[in-house]
Scaffold this motif. Structure first.
Motif, PDB file in Angstrom:
ATOM      1  N   ASN A 141     -19.343 -24.776  47.746  1.00  0.00           N
ATOM      2  CA  ASN A 141     -19.512 -24.113  48.823  1.00  0.00           C
ATOM      3  C   ASN A 141     -18.146 -24.137  49.637  1.00  0.00           C
ATOM      4  O   ASN A 141     -17.136 -25.148  48.906  1.00  0.00           O
ATOM      5  N   PRO A 143     -18.755 -22.146  63.170  1.00  0.00           N
ATOM      6  CA  PRO A 143     -18.790 -22.212  61.637  1.00  0.00           C
ATOM      7  C   PRO A 143     -18.896 -20.986  60.636  1.00  0.00           C
ATOM      8  O   PRO A 143     -19.652 -19.942  60.676  1.00  0.00           O
ATOM      9  N   ASN A 144     -18.510 -20.815  59.017  1.00  0.00           N
ATOM     10  CA  ASN A 144     -18.682 -20.026  58.455  1.00  0.00           C
ATOM     11  C   ASN A 144     -18.933 -20.547  56.602  1.00  0.00           C
ATOM     12  O   ASN A 144     -17.926 -21.985  56.945  1.00  0.00           O
ATOM     13  N   ILE A 145     -20.545 -20.247  56.597  1.00  0.00           N
ATOM     14  CA  ILE A 145     -19.908 -21.417  54.776  1.00  0.00           C
ATOM     15  C   ILE A 145     -20.619 -20.321  53.669  1.00  0.00           C
ATOM     16  O   ILE A 145     -21.063 -19.433  54.032  1.00  0.00           O
ATOM     17  N   ALA A 146     -19.316 -20.494  52.614  1.00  0.00           N
ATOM     18  CA  ALA A 146     -19.942 -19.137  51.258  1.00  0.00           C
ATOM     19  C   ALA A 146     -19.866 -20.411  49.851  1.00  0.00           C
ATOM     20  O   ALA A 146     -19.383 -21.085  50.197  1.00  0.00           O
ATOM     21  N   TYR A 147     -20.784 -19.468  49.159  1.00  0.00           N
ATOM     22  CA  TYR A 147     -20.736 -19.822  47.710  1.00  0.00           C
ATOM     23  C   TYR A 147     -18.878 -19.886  47.113  1.00  0.00           C
ATOM     24  O   TYR A 147     -18.506 -18.559  47.615  1.00  0.00           O
ATOM     25  N   PHE A 149     -13.187 -11.468  47.972  1.00  0.00           N
ATOM     26  CA  PHE A 149     -13.379 -10.175  48.731  1.00  0.00           C
ATOM     27  C   PHE A 149     -12.791 -10.599  50.291  1.00  0.00           C
ATOM     28  O   PHE A 149     -12.568 -11.165  50.570  1.00  0.00           O
ATOM     29  N   MET A 200     -22.737 -10.731  37.012  1.00  0.00           N
ATOM     30  CA  MET A 200     -22.063 -10.432  38.285  1.00  0.00           C
ATOM     31  C   MET A 200     -20.573  -9.859  37.085  1.00  0.00           C
ATOM     32  O   MET A 200     -19.275  -9.893  37.964  1.00  0.00           O
ATOM     33  N   VAL A 206     -18.870  -6.677  39.571  1.00  0.00           N
ATOM     34  CA  VAL A 206     -18.461  -7.346  40.656  1.00  0.00           C
ATOM     35  C   VAL A 206     -17.590  -8.718  40.802  1.00  0.00           C
ATOM     36  O   VAL A 206     -16.493  -8.343  42.183  1.00  0.00           O
ATOM     37  N   PHE A 207     -17.351  -9.460  40.258  1.00  0.00           N
ATOM     38  CA  PHE A 207     -16.584  -9.971  39.947  1.00  0.00           C
ATOM     39  C   PHE A 207     -14.755  -9.248  40.219  1.00  0.00           C
ATOM     40  O   PHE A 207     -14.950  -9.351  39.214  1.00  0.00           O
ATOM     41  N   ALA A 250     -24.064 -23.138  60.782  1.00  0.00           N
ATOM     42  CA  ALA A 250     -23.687 -21.864  59.840  1.00  0.00           C
ATOM     43  C   ALA A 250     -24.766 -22.642  58.970  1.00  0.00           C
ATOM     44  O   ALA A 250     -24.092 -24.008  58.099  1.00  0.00           O
ATOM     45  N   VAL A 292     -26.236 -21.745  54.531  1.00  0.00           N
ATOM     46  CA  VAL A 292     -26.403 -20.820  53.299  1.00  0.00           C
ATOM     47  C   VAL A 292     -27.613 -20.477  52.945  1.00  0.00           C
ATOM     48  O   VAL A 292     -27.614 -21.460  52.242  1.00  0.00           O
ATOM     49  N   THR A 314     -29.738 -19.442  48.750  1.00  0.00           N
ATOM     50  CA  THR A 314     -28.753 -18.497  47.817  1.00  0.00           C
ATOM     51  C   THR A 314     -29.545 -18.845  46.373  1.00  0.00           C
ATOM     52  O   THR A 314     -30.205 -20.780  46.260  1.00  0.00           O
ATOM     53  N   THR A 331     -30.713 -14.995  40.943  1.00  0.00           N
ATOM     54  CA  THR A 331     -30.426 -13.548  41.579  1.00  0.00           C
ATOM     55  C   THR A 331     -29.157 -13.565  42.266  1.00  0.00           C
ATOM     56  O   THR A 331     -28.601 -12.478  42.590  1.00  0.00           O
ATOM     57  N   HIS A 332     -28.430 -14.208  42.258  1.00  0.00           N
ATOM     58  CA  HIS A 332     -27.753 -14.626  43.225  1.00  0.00           C
ATOM     59  C   HIS A 332     -27.554 -13.577  44.411  1.00  0.00           C
ATOM     60  O   HIS A 332     -26.891 -13.580  45.455  1.00  0.00           O
ATOM     61  N   GLN A 380     -27.142 -15.522  55.253  1.00  0.00           N
ATOM     62  CA  GLN A 380     -26.415 -17.190  56.238  1.00  0.00           C
ATOM     63  C   GLN A 380     -26.516 -16.719  57.388  1.00  0.00           C
ATOM     64  O   GLN A 380     -26.982 -15.284  57.638  1.00  0.00           O
ATOM     65  N   GLN A 402     -25.313 -12.197  52.161  1.00  0.00           N
ATOM     66  CA  GLN A 402     -23.899 -12.311  51.770  1.00  0.00           C
ATOM     67  C   GLN A 402     -24.081 -13.031  49.978  1.00  0.00           C
ATOM     68  O   GLN A 402     -22.660 -13.085  49.713  1.00  0.00           O
ATOM     69  N   PRO A 439     -23.103 -11.591  46.281  1.00  0.00           N
ATOM     70  CA  PRO A 439     -22.030 -10.806  45.946  1.00  0.00           C
ATOM     71  C   PRO A 439     -22.393  -8.914  46.077  1.00  0.00           C
ATOM     72  O   PRO A 439     -23.058  -8.981  45.075  1.00  0.00           O
ATOM     73  N   GLY A 440     -21.306  -8.069  46.222  1.00  0.00           N
ATOM     74  CA  GLY A 440     -21.346  -6.888  46.321  1.00  0.00           C
ATOM     75  C   GLY A 440     -20.717  -5.943  47.202  1.00  0.00           C
ATOM     76  O   GLY A 440     -20.106  -6.662  47.909  1.00  0.00           O
TER      77      GLY A 440
END
Lengths: 444, 166
Positions: free
Chosen positions: A19, A29-33, A51, A110, A113-114, B75, B77, B79, B83-84, B88, B152, B154-155
């Protein structure tokens, strides 16, 4: 004790996605994989930029971020304090991430997409080991340092390049348990790599060519950096090329001048390491496996060190310029039966023996010169030195490895069961063995 | 962000998704410092789907909990590895609240459900139990009103904000 990035970089090779947390200018705050974290050196990692998203907006406004990564074997959990430095969209880090991401994308469904837009380079400010339960680490498959030492020692004392390469490929199998490998040399002027030696395939593929930048081998050579993929990735795989080449074989394929690259049909892991010496790329050592994630960071380190040794050994190998005493050429004794037509196409120096394609390029021009001297002057014995100076042979430059060309020519003749063979008769000397009467036809 | 949306930002299906066997991690921050990350081991959604409660281990999450006390911003998230699918949620009124009866069982159910989802990737239940291990008396809960929600996965729709659900 300060935790070193090297001690847990296998976490970065995926398995459990990490993460990244960032903060917007207004304190949200923001959180992403993270689909990919790449070890760059002991103080830097690179994250994939795919992205333009909130994470990216945030780090461009304020460069500080925190990432969490997890060991896929032990469940050990680490947090990295990061400072964003820059984005690279070309060069070794970018290319190795792009290749690896292709594998990850394909493995996780993916593909398409990736897509890597850039490699975001971060300084690692701090590393925290998060308290928690872990599983015992599985025992290491092997001691890579011991394997490297054994291979490096075995590199000494080979009489010629062919013995050196055969020895190294044998060592890879016996010391590293790498059963499918090949060595390609770089023809820098032509922008191509040609296969000289291989181990672990049904056909040696000697003479098979790869364009600079094509697949893991071509990218590794172009960038001078190792390329490692842990899962099947169609865009980096040579499987398709092999299939297509097999499909076109048959009557129409007989005239084709493509030698298929040997390679596993079901490749899951690939590692291409440039063979370098004195800042120059001489070729590529390519290894592959039918298993996922076969090569880790430590394997890559060991094999880069091994390829460095190999580069030095190739560089220091006497170019086979032995004694120049001219051996009187005996007239051909045993050439009998119907004539074999040797067709030489001047345009690309491709050679056909009757209708069978043999070789093209520099190796083709060498073969043509040998046959011409054999037919016109009755010569069968040649020295490497004279060949290197022969104007009919278009060696790209003086540093080009003539011996590598002779090895692949010799292998091709042997594999095709040709009526002509070349044999070593001493240091830097070869002899032509001709079984059938030859007729040379030059085609402009 | 508006903490008082007219109606819930997530629907029933999304609420079920975030309460299922999905990975869940939260980020927090405070002025002048790097953000913090903590992994959660269970999630509840209020019946009106406006309030989310995360359960997490206090020791590994200490820095994030400290941020929650100071700034109340969060925040999270969610997942699903198979399936991805990723969602969030954000909040600006996060607070630490006591556990409720049944929360320990919820954590156990969560670990089993998440382990089942990642089994196909070769992760054993023993591995997932180590990854999500927390001693029962170390568990705490963090509650917040959903102020914003984003797809969120991916896509092409990644980053899209969810509008209020009727």
């Amino acid at each position: 004790m300060k935790i070193r990035l090297e001690s847990f970089r296998d976490c970065l090779d995926g398995g459990v996605p990490g993460n990244i947390a960032t903060v917007s200018p207004d304190g949200i705050p923001n959180i992403a994989y993270l689909s990919q974290v790449q070890y760059v050196d002991s103080e830097h990692v690179a994250l994939s930029y795919q992205f333009f998203n909130t994470t990216r907006r945030n780090i461009l406004a304020s460069p500080y971020a925190k990432a969490a990564v997890i060991d896929p074997r032990t469940a050990a959990h680490y947090r990295l304090s990061l400072q964003y430095l820059r984005t690279e969209s070309q060069g070794p880090v970018f290319e190795s991430m792009k290749a690896k991401l292709a594998g990850i994308a394909s493995h996780t469904g993916m593909s398409g997409v990736f897509r890597l837009l850039g490699s975001d380079i971060y300084r690692v400010l701090d590393i925290e080991r998060v308290p928690g339960q872990t599983l015992p680490a599985p025992p290491a498959r092997q001691n890579l340092l011991a394997a490297l030492r054994a291979c490096a020692e075995a590199m000494h004392g080979h009489a010629d390049l062919e013995a050196l390469l055969t020895g190294v490929l044998g060592c890879l199998e016996h010391q590293f348990e790498i059963r499918h490998a090949m060595v390609l040399m770089l023809d820098a002027a032509a922008g191509r790599l040609y296969t000289v030696a291989s181990r672990g395939y049904a056909a040696s593929g000697a003479g098979a060519e790869i364009a600079l930048g094509d697949g893991v081998i071509g990218v590794a050579a172009r960038e001078g950096t190792p390329i490692r993929i842990g899962h099947f990735a169609a865009e980096y795989s040579y499987g398709r090329a092999i299939r297509e080449s097999l499909e076109s074989s048959g009557e129409a394929g007989r005239m084709a001048t493509e030698i298929p690259l040997p390679g596993l049909a079901q490749v899951r892991s690939q590692l291409a390491v440039p063979i370098r010496a004195g800042g120059r790329t001489l070729g590529v050592l390519y290894m592959e496996s039918p298993h996922d994630q076969r090569f880790g960071y430590d394997d890559e380190d060991a094999l880069v060190a091994l390829a460095g040794q190999l580069g030095m050994a190739i560089q220091l190998m006497p170019q086979g310029d032995g004694d120049e005493a001219l051996v009187p050429s005996a007239p051909p004794q045993h050439a009998r039966g119907p004539n074999v037509v040797v067709r030489h196409y001047a345009q690309n120096d491709s050679i056909f023996l009757d209708d069978d394609y043999l070789i093209k390029g520099v190796a083709g021009s060498i073969f043509c010169a040998l046959v011409r001297d054999y037919l016109e002057r009755g010569r069968v014995s040649f020295s490497n030195k004279e060949l290197r100076l022969d104007r009919r042979i278009r060696l790209p430059d003086l540093s080009d490895n003539l011996e590598a060309r002779l090895i692949l020519l010799g292998r091709r003749l042997e594999e095709r069961g040709a009526c002509v063979r070349i044999e070593k008769t001493g240091r830097g000397r070869i002899e032509l063995r001709v079984d059938r009467p030859l007729e040379l036809v030059d085609i402009e | 962000m508006n903490a008082y949306a007219a109606s819930a930002l997530i629907g029933a299906e999304q609420a079920a998704f975030i309460c299922g066997g999905v990975g869940m991690s939260m980020a927090t921050c405070r002025p002048g410092a790097l953000p913090n990350i903590a992994r959660a081991t269970g999630c509840k959604v209020s019946s009106d789907r406006r309030v989310v409660t995360l359960i997490l281990a206090a020791t590994p999450g200490a820095a994030a909990l400290d941020d929650v006390r100071r700034t109340a911003t969060i925040a999270v998230v969610f997942t699903q590895p198979s399936t991805h699918r990723t969602l969030q949620l954000k909040g600006t009124d996060a607070r630490i609240v006591p556990l409720e009866p049944g929360d320990h069982d919820l954590v156990e159910r969560y670990v089993r459900a998440f382990a089942a989802d990642v089994a196909a990737f070769g992760f054993s239940e023993a591995y997932m139990r180590a990854l999500l291990a927390a001693s029962p008396d170390d568990l705490v809960a963090v509650e917040f009103t959903i102020a914003a929600a984003f797809v969120q996965t991916p896509g092409p729709r990644a980053g899209e904000a969810l509008a209020a659900n009727a």
